[in-house]
Scaffold this active site. Structure first.
Site, PDB file in Angstrom:
ATOM      1  N   ASP A 275      93.411  83.830  72.755  1.00  0.00           N
ATOM      2  CA  ASP A 275      93.950  82.996  71.675  1.00  0.00           C
ATOM      3  C   ASP A 275      93.217  83.375  70.387  1.00  0.00           C
ATOM      4  O   ASP A 275      92.219  84.100  70.423  1.00  0.00           O
ATOM      5  CB  ASP A 275      93.714  81.510  71.997  1.00  0.00           C
ATOM      6  CG  ASP A 275      94.210  80.578  70.899  1.00  0.00           C
ATOM      7  OD1 ASP A 275      95.317  80.793  70.385  1.00  0.00           O
ATOM      8  OD2 ASP A 275      93.476  79.636  70.519  1.00  0.00           O
ATOM      9  N   SER A 276      93.680  82.822  69.284  1.00  0.00           N
ATOM     10  CA  SER A 276      92.992  83.056  68.011  1.00  0.00           C
ATOM     11  C   SER A 276      91.613  82.403  67.992  1.00  0.00           C
ATOM     12  O   SER A 276      90.768  82.787  67.195  1.00  0.00           O
ATOM     13  CB  SER A 276      93.829  82.471  66.874  1.00  0.00           C
ATOM     14  OG  SER A 276      94.044  81.097  67.117  1.00  0.00           O
TER      15      SER A 276
ATOM     16  N   TYR B 222      95.592  82.190  63.217  1.00  0.00           N
ATOM     17  CA  TYR B 222      96.678  83.179  63.223  1.00  0.00           C
ATOM     18  C   TYR B 222      97.939  82.589  62.562  1.00  0.00           C
ATOM     19  O   TYR B 222      98.793  83.311  62.071  1.00  0.00           O
ATOM     20  CB  TYR B 222      97.060  83.548  64.669  1.00  0.00           C
ATOM     21  CG  TYR B 222      96.162  84.557  65.358  1.00  0.00           C
ATOM     22  CD1 TYR B 222      94.986  85.023  64.790  1.00  0.00           C
ATOM     23  CD2 TYR B 222      96.517  85.039  66.627  1.00  0.00           C
ATOM     24  CE1 TYR B 222      94.183  85.941  65.458  1.00  0.00           C
ATOM     25  CE2 TYR B 222      95.725  85.962  67.300  1.00  0.00           C
ATOM     26  CZ  TYR B 222      94.555  86.407  66.713  1.00  0.00           C
ATOM     27  OH  TYR B 222      93.777  87.313  67.380  1.00  0.00           O
ATOM     28  N   GLY B 223      98.037  81.280  62.633  1.00  0.00           N
ATOM     29  CA  GLY B 223      99.292  80.591  62.271  1.00  0.00           C
ATOM     30  C   GLY B 223      99.785  80.846  60.866  1.00  0.00           C
ATOM     31  O   GLY B 223     100.978  80.740  60.600  1.00  0.00           O
TER      32      GLY B 223
ATOM     33  N   CYS C 156      98.363  81.673  73.074  1.00  0.00           N
ATOM     34  CA  CYS C 156      98.509  81.331  71.651  1.00  0.00           C
ATOM     35  C   CYS C 156      99.990  81.453  71.338  1.00  0.00           C
ATOM     36  O   CYS C 156     100.610  82.484  71.621  1.00  0.00           O
ATOM     37  CB  CYS C 156      97.712  82.327  70.812  1.00  0.00           C
ATOM     38  SG  CYS C 156      98.008  82.196  69.052  1.00  0.00           S
ATOM     39  N   ASN C 157     100.556  80.405  70.776  1.00  0.00           N
ATOM     40  CA  ASN C 157     101.997  80.430  70.475  1.00  0.00           C
ATOM     41  C   ASN C 157     102.316  81.449  69.389  1.00  0.00           C
ATOM     42  O   ASN C 157     103.320  82.156  69.472  1.00  0.00           O
ATOM     43  CB  ASN C 157     102.440  79.046  70.018  1.00  0.00           C
ATOM     44  CG  ASN C 157     102.495  78.060  71.156  1.00  0.00           C
ATOM     45  OD1 ASN C 157     103.533  77.874  71.776  1.00  0.00           O
ATOM     46  ND2 ASN C 157     101.375  77.435  71.478  1.00  0.00           N
ATOM     47  N   THR C 158     101.453  81.532  68.380  1.00  0.00           N
ATOM     48  CA  THR C 158     101.728  82.459  67.275  1.00  0.00           C
ATOM     49  C   THR C 158     101.716  83.903  67.787  1.00  0.00           C
ATOM     50  O   THR C 158     102.625  84.682  67.484  1.00  0.00           O
ATOM     51  CB  THR C 158     100.674  82.275  66.158  1.00  0.00           C
ATOM     52  OG1 THR C 158     100.465  80.876  65.948  1.00  0.00           O
ATOM     53  CG2 THR C 158     101.112  82.921  64.878  1.00  0.00           C
TER      54      THR C 158
ATOM     55  N   GLU D 266      89.986  71.507  64.793  1.00  0.00           N
ATOM     56  CA  GLU D 266      88.758  72.309  64.873  1.00  0.00           C
ATOM     57  C   GLU D 266      87.573  71.567  64.239  1.00  0.00           C
ATOM     58  O   GLU D 266      86.433  71.764  64.625  1.00  0.00           O
ATOM     59  CB  GLU D 266      88.973  73.667  64.201  1.00  0.00           C
ATOM     60  CG  GLU D 266      90.040  74.461  64.918  1.00  0.00           C
ATOM     61  CD  GLU D 266      89.688  75.914  65.117  1.00  0.00           C
ATOM     62  OE1 GLU D 266      88.809  76.415  64.423  1.00  0.00           O
ATOM     63  OE2 GLU D 266      90.315  76.539  65.994  1.00  0.00           O
TER      64      GLU D 266
ATOM     65  N   THR E 182      98.601  75.737  71.048  1.00  0.00           N
ATOM     66  CA  THR E 182      97.698  75.402  72.157  1.00  0.00           C
ATOM     67  C   THR E 182      96.512  74.528  71.710  1.00  0.00           C
ATOM     68  O   THR E 182      95.738  74.061  72.531  1.00  0.00           O
ATOM     69  CB  THR E 182      97.204  76.678  72.871  1.00  0.00           C
ATOM     70  OG1 THR E 182      96.696  77.597  71.887  1.00  0.00           O
ATOM     71  CG2 THR E 182      98.320  77.330  73.640  1.00  0.00           C
ATOM     72  N   HIS E 183      96.385  74.307  70.396  1.00  0.00           N
ATOM     73  CA  HIS E 183      95.378  73.343  69.916  1.00  0.00           C
ATOM     74  C   HIS E 183      95.857  71.894  70.119  1.00  0.00           C
ATOM     75  O   HIS E 183      95.038  70.979  70.221  1.00  0.00           O
ATOM     76  CB  HIS E 183      95.138  73.526  68.415  1.00  0.00           C
ATOM     77  CG  HIS E 183      94.193  74.619  68.049  1.00  0.00           C
ATOM     78  ND1 HIS E 183      94.472  75.946  68.248  1.00  0.00           N
ATOM     79  CD2 HIS E 183      92.956  74.578  67.480  1.00  0.00           C
ATOM     80  CE1 HIS E 183      93.459  76.678  67.797  1.00  0.00           C
ATOM     81  NE2 HIS E 183      92.529  75.866  67.343  1.00  0.00           N
TER      82      HIS E 183
END
Ligand code: DGL
Length: 275
Positions: free
Chosen positions: A19-20, A51-52, A82-84, A160, A193-194
């Site tokens: 993931d990012s 990344y978004g 990671c979706n992005t 975050e 995913t956050h």
């Protein structure tokens, strides 16, 4: 969630997950719980998070470099948690990789279609994921649904920062989901995913009737199916390991990552990326 398996276990190589930053740890946590015998390697690209809001080409470059690193670690399967990165890079990574690779968008879309009764589905995610229209396309490949999307760029930084249970976050969540509530959705996909860390705030503002779809469990089922079909399960007699790598700030990852992984993270190594 613990998954029963029928096949014999035969491959001890790890599963690679990336993931990012921290978000993919929610997916790793679900995989770890469901498939407790599997060795897992996680890579969080903390030097480049988020990344978004980045361009497609740069997310592809980062994803390619992380994938090469995981391949060098001899992973047997890669999960783009990671979706992005799933939206931007997965189709390209699939073309060249010799091992199986999956993302989180397809499993999340399947789970949403299955859960929705009125076929009005909301999707929240980063700007990159929403602009890619990947959920819209995946959901409509399975079934004709009304899909209402909402980019929520402020949520990742708030999570975050550890503000998932804060009135500021609560009012921002309310504002983001209002247009989706107006469309009478009965299902909301957490397209980042956050976001599982915001389940409480989301459910409070959505009401109990709207179903939240966290793609972590759906992705875990897909991992289990691939291991089963390709006879890749780990040997239950071997000693299991969990390894964590990041591209920056391993100490911060240890501290914050535990919130996402729901377990203490002890050892994190820093890997230098070239891009
Ligand atoms: N966890 C990433 C995702 O699922 C989002 C975080 C980011 O913007 O890097 O899209």
């Amino acid at each position: 969630m613990r998954i029963k398996t029928k096949n014999k276990t035969i491959n001890n190589n790890p599963i690679g997950i990336f993931d990012s930053g921290f978000g993919g740890l929610t997916v790793m946590s679900a995989i770890n719980e469901a498939l407790p015998l599997e060795n897992l390697i996680y890579f969080g690209d903390t030097a480049h998070v988020p990344y978004g809001s980045k361009s497609k080409s740069i997310v592809i470059r980062y994803s390619e470099e992380i994938t090469s690193f995981l391949v060098k670690c001899k992973v047997k399967l890669i999960v783009v948690a990671c979706n992005t990165a799933s939206a931007f890079a997965l189709p390209i990574l699939k073309r060249t990789l010799k091992i199986p690779i999956i993302g989180v968008i397809k499993p999340g879309s399947k789970a949403a279609v299955f859960a929705s009764k009125n076929k009005k589905i909301g999707v929240i995610g980063t700007e990159g994921t929403i602009d890619s229209r990947s959920y819209l396309q995946e959901i409509n490949k399975i079934c004709r649904c009304k899909v209402y999307q909402q980019a929520c760029p402020l949520l990742v930084p708030l999570i975050e920062e550890g503000w998932d249970d804060d009135e500021v976050t609560d009012s921002i969540v309310k504002k983001y989901i209002k247009p989706l509530l107006d469309k009478q959705i009965d299902t909301l996909v957490l397209g980042c995913t956050h976001y599982p860390l915001l389940k409480k705030a989301l459910q409070k503002n959505l009401g109990e009737k709207i179903i939240l779809i966290d793609s972590a469990n759906a992705t875990t089922y897909e991992v289990r199916d691939i291991l089963n079909n390709k006879c890749l399960f780990a040997d239950p007699r071997s000693k299991k390991f969990l390894k964590f790598y990041v591209s920056d700030n391993p100490d911060k990852f240890k501290m914050i990552g535990s919130r996402f992984f729901s377990k203490k993270i002890f050892d994190v190594k820093k890997i230098k990326m070239t891009c």
